[in-house]
Design an enzyme around this catalytic site. Structure first.
Site, short mmCIF file in Angstrom:
data_model
loop_
_atom_site.label_atom_id
_atom_site.label_comp_id
_atom_site.label_asym_id
_atom_site.label_seq_id
_atom_site.Cartn_x
_atom_site.Cartn_y
_atom_site.Cartn_z
N THR A 13 0.82 -1.22 0.00
CA THR A 13 0.00 0.00 0.00
C THR A 13 0.85 1.26 0.00
O THR A 13 0.44 2.29 -0.54
CB THR A 13 -0.94 0.00 1.22
N THR A 90 1.21 -4.80 3.92
CA THR A 90 0.97 -5.11 5.32
C THR A 90 0.27 -6.45 5.55
O THR A 90 0.34 -7.00 6.65
CB THR A 90 0.15 -4.00 5.99
N ASP A 91 -0.42 -6.99 4.53
CA ASP A 91 -1.15 -8.24 4.75
C ASP A 91 -0.23 -9.40 5.14
O ASP A 91 -0.63 -10.29 5.89
CB ASP A 91 -1.94 -8.62 3.50
#
Length: 325
Positions: A13, A90-91
């Site tokens: 992101t 971030t996942d």
């Protein structure tokens, strides 16, 4: 002279903006474009920029994690490089960070960051996180901490960090122990060191490790399928202290009899797995038949460690000693 940092941009992101054609955020920005958005960053360090990839978090694989680990290791071997900063989606950030924490054998700082807002949003947190990560990576206090995550002004060990919220900027937390330190404007404050650090010397990863989740009424179907489909190891995400249902026990026994390491973790967000209970399916029975208790690691991190241990050629006993120490 300013310190030199190897800075790996991998997507996520922090590199995204809204694509007019789809109406959603996708990775677009290069490392150079991201750094240009952070005022004063070039005053802190000299950057060796590596545009390693432009992946969203869910596109990462264990093989790609190993390729990143090898690339970071090679840069850190250069005497002039003081440390490394890695941007990531971030996942799966916590998995890749923990992967590198296990395979890298260095005291030089390695700092992972991401962003919860993309660059098309007014609240884009990428620049602030990047500036904080650079400050951590060049600070002498960060030596020997292992791989850390520096987001939302917190410094958290890769072994402890967990994404706890789908959207909030304070999503990354150490749920049991709290942050190791903070970045307060221009100052890095380290309050504690890691309790322990594991190292697995390997450039190989065994990706055929499956996670099976326990729930009320669960049976052994998914475990049996994993065995029949060629799994080389299993992580069973148990209940409470690591207990499983009675119908799952026969399948777990079958996996152990087949020579597979079977790790038991817990679906609880805090606490460790322990052989407290002795009823059917509980920890004492699981240990007695040869299952391995996974300590405080959540299932997805236990899988990372087991994949690397198998890649290193560890025996089931070596794996047991590492997880249950």
């Amino acid at each position: 002279m300013k310190p030199h940092l190897a800075t790996f941009f991998t997507g996520g992101t922090i590199s995204m903006r809204i694509d007019p054609a789809t109406g959603g955020a996708i990775p677009m920005l290069s490392g150079e474009e991201i750094i240009a958005q952070v005022p004063g960053l070039n005053d802190l360090a000299e950057f060796d920029l590596i545009n390693f990839d432009r992946l969203p978090g869910p596109h990462w694989t264990p093989q790609r994690m190993m390729e990143l680990a090898v690339a970071v290791r090679e840069k850190l071997r250069e005497e002039r490089i003081a440390g490394a900063v890695v941007t990531h989606g971030t996942d799966t950030l916590e998995e890749t960070a923990y992967f590198l924490d296990l395979v890298l054998d260095t005291d030089k700082p390695v700092v992972f960051i991401g962003a919860m807002r993309n660059s098309s949003e007014l609240s884009w947190d990428g620049p602030e996180n990047l500036a904080a990560a650079v400050r951590v990576a060049i600070d002498p206090q960060a030596r020997g901490l292992g791989v850390v995550v520096a987001m939302n002004s917190q410094i958290i060990s890769a072994a402890e960090v967990t994404k706890t919220h789908t959207e909030s900027t304070d999503t990354f937390q150490s749920r049991d122990f709290g942050a190791m330190g903070y970045v307060d404007k221009d100052r890095v404050i380290v309050m504690r060191r890691p309790f322990e650090r594991d190292h697995i010397a390997t450039d190989k990863v065994e990706s055929r490790v499956d996670i099976i989740k326990m729930f009320a009424g669960a049976d052994g179907r998914f475990i049996n399928f994993a065995i029949d489909d060629g799994a080389r190891g299993l992580v069973v995400e148990g209940l409470g202290r690591g207990n499983v249902t009675v119908p799952a026990m026969a399948a777990i026994q079958r996996a152990i009899d087949a020579g597979l390491p079977v790790l038991i973790t817990s679906r609880c967000p805090r606490g460790r797995v322990l052989d407290t209970y002795a009823y059917d399916g509980a920890g004492k029975q699981l240990k007695r038949i040869g299952a391995i208790l996974g300590g405080m690691l959540p299932s997805h991190k236990a899988r990372i460690k087991l994949m690397l241990a198998l890649g290193a050629g560890w025996s089931v006993q070596q794996i047991r000693e590492s997880f249950e120490k």
